[in-house]
Design a protein around this motif. Structure first.
Motif, mmCIF file in Angstrom:
data_model
loop_
_atom_site.group_PDB
_atom_site.id
_atom_site.type_symbol
_atom_site.label_atom_id
_atom_site.label_comp_id
_atom_site.label_asym_id
_atom_site.label_seq_id
_atom_site.Cartn_x
_atom_site.Cartn_y
_atom_site.Cartn_z
ATOM 1 N N SER A 208 0.840 -1.188 0.000
ATOM 2 C CA SER A 208 0.000 0.000 0.000
ATOM 3 C C SER A 208 0.886 1.254 0.000
ATOM 4 C CB SER A 208 -0.905 -0.017 1.229
ATOM 5 O OG SER A 208 -1.801 1.051 1.192
ATOM 6 N N VAL A 209 1.986 1.181 0.761
ATOM 7 C CA VAL A 209 2.952 2.291 0.776
ATOM 8 C C VAL A 209 3.590 2.413 -0.610
ATOM 9 C CG1 VAL A 209 5.170 3.043 1.735
ATOM 10 C CG2 VAL A 209 3.397 2.145 3.260
ATOM 11 N N ASP A 210 3.988 1.266 -1.183
ATOM 12 C CA ASP A 210 4.585 1.276 -2.537
ATOM 13 C C ASP A 210 3.639 1.924 -3.549
ATOM 14 O OD1 ASP A 210 6.868 0.045 -1.719
ATOM 15 O OD2 ASP A 210 6.322 -1.960 -2.426
ATOM 16 N N SER A 212 1.212 4.016 -3.035
ATOM 17 C CA SER A 212 1.112 5.476 -2.822
ATOM 18 C C SER A 212 2.307 6.180 -3.436
ATOM 19 C CB SER A 212 1.091 5.817 -1.337
ATOM 20 O OG SER A 212 0.199 5.012 -0.670
ATOM 21 N N LEU A 213 3.493 5.577 -3.273
ATOM 22 C CA LEU A 213 4.704 6.216 -3.796
ATOM 23 C C LEU A 213 4.711 6.242 -5.318
ATOM 24 C CD1 LEU A 213 7.334 4.732 -1.313
ATOM 25 C CD2 LEU A 213 6.573 7.096 -1.453
ATOM 26 N N MET A 214 3.971 5.312 -5.927
ATOM 27 C CA MET A 214 3.924 5.302 -7.394
ATOM 28 C C MET A 214 2.739 6.097 -7.915
ATOM 29 S SD MET A 214 5.399 1.777 -8.688
ATOM 30 C CE MET A 214 5.323 0.458 -7.554
ATOM 31 N N ALA A 218 -4.113 3.445 -3.079
ATOM 32 C CA ALA A 218 -3.635 2.625 -1.967
ATOM 33 C C ALA A 218 -4.749 1.693 -1.509
ATOM 34 C CB ALA A 218 -3.201 3.526 -0.829
ATOM 35 N N ARG B 60 12.796 6.618 -0.925
ATOM 36 C CA ARG B 60 12.952 6.140 -2.296
ATOM 37 C C ARG B 60 14.001 7.004 -2.999
ATOM 38 N NH1 ARG B 60 10.656 2.466 -0.706
ATOM 39 N NH2 ARG B 60 8.883 1.304 -1.527
ATOM 40 N N TYR B 62 15.158 8.957 -6.202
ATOM 41 C CA TYR B 62 14.633 9.586 -7.419
ATOM 42 C C TYR B 62 15.796 9.874 -8.355
ATOM 43 C CZ TYR B 62 9.770 10.426 -6.111
ATOM 44 O OH TYR B 62 8.451 10.275 -5.810
ATOM 45 N N ARG B 76 11.057 8.167 -11.314
ATOM 46 C CA ARG B 76 11.154 7.158 -10.252
ATOM 47 C C ARG B 76 11.758 5.901 -10.874
ATOM 48 N NH1 ARG B 76 4.833 7.282 -9.641
ATOM 49 N NH2 ARG B 76 5.234 7.046 -11.832
ATOM 50 N N ALA B 78 10.428 3.170 -10.986
ATOM 51 C CA ALA B 78 9.329 2.513 -11.702
ATOM 52 C C ALA B 78 9.121 3.089 -13.096
ATOM 53 C CB ALA B 78 8.045 2.630 -10.886
ATOM 54 N N VAL B 142 -5.479 6.582 4.382
ATOM 55 C CA VAL B 142 -5.440 6.172 2.969
ATOM 56 C C VAL B 142 -5.340 7.437 2.124
ATOM 57 C CG1 VAL B 142 -6.657 4.979 1.116
ATOM 58 C CG2 VAL B 142 -6.878 4.163 3.464
ATOM 59 N N PRO B 143 -4.313 7.628 1.345
ATOM 60 C CA PRO B 143 -3.107 6.794 1.225
ATOM 61 C C PRO B 143 -2.181 6.984 2.429
ATOM 62 C CG PRO B 143 -2.881 8.741 -0.149
ATOM 63 C CD PRO B 143 -4.250 8.812 0.439
ATOM 64 N N PRO B 144 -1.339 6.002 2.688
ATOM 65 C CA PRO B 144 -0.472 6.094 3.874
ATOM 66 C C PRO B 144 0.687 7.070 3.719
ATOM 67 C CG PRO B 144 -0.070 4.042 2.688
ATOM 68 C CD PRO B 144 -1.227 4.706 2.005
ATOM 69 N N VAL B 145 0.915 7.547 2.489
ATOM 70 C CA VAL B 145 2.020 8.480 2.253
ATOM 71 C C VAL B 145 1.480 9.703 1.512
ATOM 72 C CG1 VAL B 145 4.168 8.821 0.969
ATOM 73 C CG2 VAL B 145 3.770 6.658 2.132
ATOM 74 N N LEU B 147 2.478 12.119 -0.898
ATOM 75 C CA LEU B 147 3.588 12.300 -1.859
ATOM 76 C C LEU B 147 4.041 13.752 -1.957
ATOM 77 C CD1 LEU B 147 3.091 10.270 -5.171
ATOM 78 C CD2 LEU B 147 5.020 10.217 -3.608
#
Lengths: 386, 163
Positions: A208-210, A212-214, A218, B60, B62, B76, B78, B142-145, B147
């Motif tokens: 879920s964290v991954d 969000s980072l993308m 989530a 992460r 970058y 990223r 990804a 939600v979301p936990p981060v 950005l």
């Protein structure tokens, strides 16, 4: 023993409605799906990568070492050309063999960095079984058109002979063996699924964290699992039971259909919530879809009759030459932009199929449940009335 | 092909498929979870998985790219390769940041530059910088981060890309 063998043969040799058309159309879907898969990653990108994290597999000793990006792109071009011929149904046995060999080699080069188990269905198992069962070129193909013109031996798409269902039945066996193996390995040996009770909740939170980072959505259940990790062991046991229950696919009728529906929902949720990319397995499920019935619905409306007549008048030779030219053109322009066409310039990502499969499978399961309930209610009413 | 010949051919194909399935099943069971004999692998999917509850912060790397025309792009890992092939980008980024082994670092930087060129579709790149960005993780949300609100962003490495 004889009775068991007879029963096995009986399972393999039952007729299957529209089997000939189904496997021929599946070949086209398989080829287009594989082209999309190849378009997502240029294997030339691995050249020059520092220290692959895995020990080189013995398989890589069978293929030339990946020292030049051009050589790997050449391999990809051969694969693409063979896939285009496969879609067109030209020289199908040879195209299938080339797809098998070039596809395994392409995937093998990446195996030093990571192994994608699901891709083995697409690049190895299905092409291998298609080659051995050798029926998927007998309908909806330029080969079949040539045979029909030459000696009238081509099969009708409505042919329900068991031989055309061999690939689908072999796929069922693969799924009924491989998923239970996955379930058994989770419980035994190094398997961690019954030892660590909070494995899945932790994975869900990690992913879920991954996500969000993308910038993806989530997991909406994340906060709940953050405080209820003890539910993990039940979830994990549920996944194992689910994987073991893939043997039920060997049964036919409603049991198989319901099991397939749940399998689709399971894979889709794994992909969208746990970010588990397992797209290659769709190659096996695709053999079980009745593509022929869907195509018949379109065909009875006979769209564009004038165009169809003109195209038919050209004959199989002209179309075969055209398919060959197209295969060469797409292969040679693959790394100059043709690949982008097959993933619609990045719009069709690895997650896209699951965004379609998830709602279709959920609606299908609910509809089946609703129909079963209403049939049951109707029968009860009739019994009481009678 | 007459009907009898066709039927005989079908039986041969049936036996070949059955034999192949039997062989594969036997080898898969014998191999257990081993992936050594790829492509003959019996799906040890996540069997030895380990996962830990995320920490209170997550980091992460970058990739910031200075283009030949003076503009700047941020990628990223990804974005460099398709998601399922991410270990390839991870191997490059890790090597490009290696402080102890100059040869590995040079190989990593060269490969990372080639991945960036592929991802952006151009070779007109002046330099690449790697930075580590850290966010707070709030598992109850939600979301936990968030950005848009990183806690910090620290430069790690930078290198020029030879044309």
């Amino acid at each position: 023993m004889n009775r068991v063998l007879t029963h096995i043969d009986g399972w393999f040799t039952r007729p299957s409605a529209n089997a000939a058309g189904q496997v021929g159309l599946y070949r086209i879907v398989f080829g287009l799906g594989y082209l999309w898969h190849v378009s997502l990653f240029d294997v030339g990108a691995i050249v020059g990568a520092p220290n692959p994290p895995r020990e080189a597999l013995p398989f890589l000793q069978l293929v030339p070492s990946a020292t030049s990006s051009g050589a790997l792109q050449g391999l990809e071009m051969v694969l693409v050309g063979a896939l285009v011929l496969l879609v067109a149904g030209l020289w199908v046995p040879m195209s299938t063999a080339v797809v098998l060999v070039a596809g395994i080699a392409r995937e093998g080069y990446f195996s030093q960095f990571d192994i994608e188990n699901g891709n083995l269905m697409l690049v190895f198992l299905i092409p291998l079984l298609a080659l051995v069962s050798s029926v998927w070129g007998e309908t909806y193909s330029l080969d079949a058109w040539r045979y029909r013109r030459r000696d009238g031996t081509a099969s009708e798409s409505t042919n329900d002979a068991w031989s055309f269902a061999l690939l689908a039945r072999a796929s069922i066996v693969l799924l009924a063996v491989l998923f239970p193996i996955a379930g058994i390995l989770k419980m035994t040996g190094n398997g961690t699924w019954l030892r660590d009770g909070s494995l899945l909740p932790a994975l869900m939170l990690e992913r879920s964290v991954d996500a969000s980072l993308m910038g993806w959505f989530a997991n909406p259940l994340g906060p709940w699992f953050a405080t209820h990790a003890s539910w993990g062991i039940w979830l994990q046991a549920g996944v194992i039971v689910f994987e073991l229950s893939f043997v039920l696919l060997l049964m036919g009728g409603t049991v198989r259909r319901v099991m397939l529906g749940f399998a689709m929902v399971f894979h889709a949720l794994s992909a969208l919530v746990l970010l588990v990319s397992f797209n290659g397995v769709l190659a096996a499920y695709g053999t079980l879809v009745d593509w022929e019935s869907g195509w018949q619905q379109i065909r009875v409306r006979r769209p564009l009759p004038a165009l169809r007549q003109r195209a038919g008048a050209l004959g199989p030779f002209v179309w075969s030459v055209g398919a060959g030219v197209l295969a060469v053109a797409i292969a040679f322009s693959w790394h100059q932009g043709a690949a982008d066409v097959f993933n619609v310039w990045g719009l069709l990502t690895w997650r896209t199929p699951w965004l379609v499969v998830a709602p279709v499978a959920i609606v299908g399961l609910l509809w089946r449940q609703w129909r079963a309930s209403s049939l049951h209610a109707q029968r009860t009413k009739q019994r009481r009335g009678g | 092909m007459n009907r009898t010949a066709r039927r005989a051919g079908d039986v041969v194909r049936l036996r070949a498929v059955q034999l192949l399935l039997l062989l594969l099943t036997g080898v898969w069971l014998w191999l257990g979870g081993s992936e050594r004999y790829w492509p003959i692998v019996g799906w040890p999917m996540y069997d030895a998985l380990t996962a830990a509850r995320p920490d209170e912060s997550v980091a992460r790397v970058y990739v910031r790219v200075w283009m030949g025309d003076g503009s700047r792009r941020t990628l990223r890992q990804a974005d460099l390769v398709e998601y399922s092939r991410a270990p390839l980008a991870g191997a490059s980024v890790n090597a490009a940041m290696d402080q102890h082994n100059p040869r590995r670092r040079a190989a990593g930087q060269a490969h990372l530059a080639s991945l960036v060129m592929r991802a952006l579709g151009t070779a007109a790149i002046d330099s690449i910088a790697l930075s580590q960005t850290v966010w707070a993780v709030r598992l109850g949300q939600v979301p936990p981060v968030d950005l848009a609100r990183p806690l910090s962003s620290v430069p790690i490495a930078a290198f020029a890309v030879p044309r």
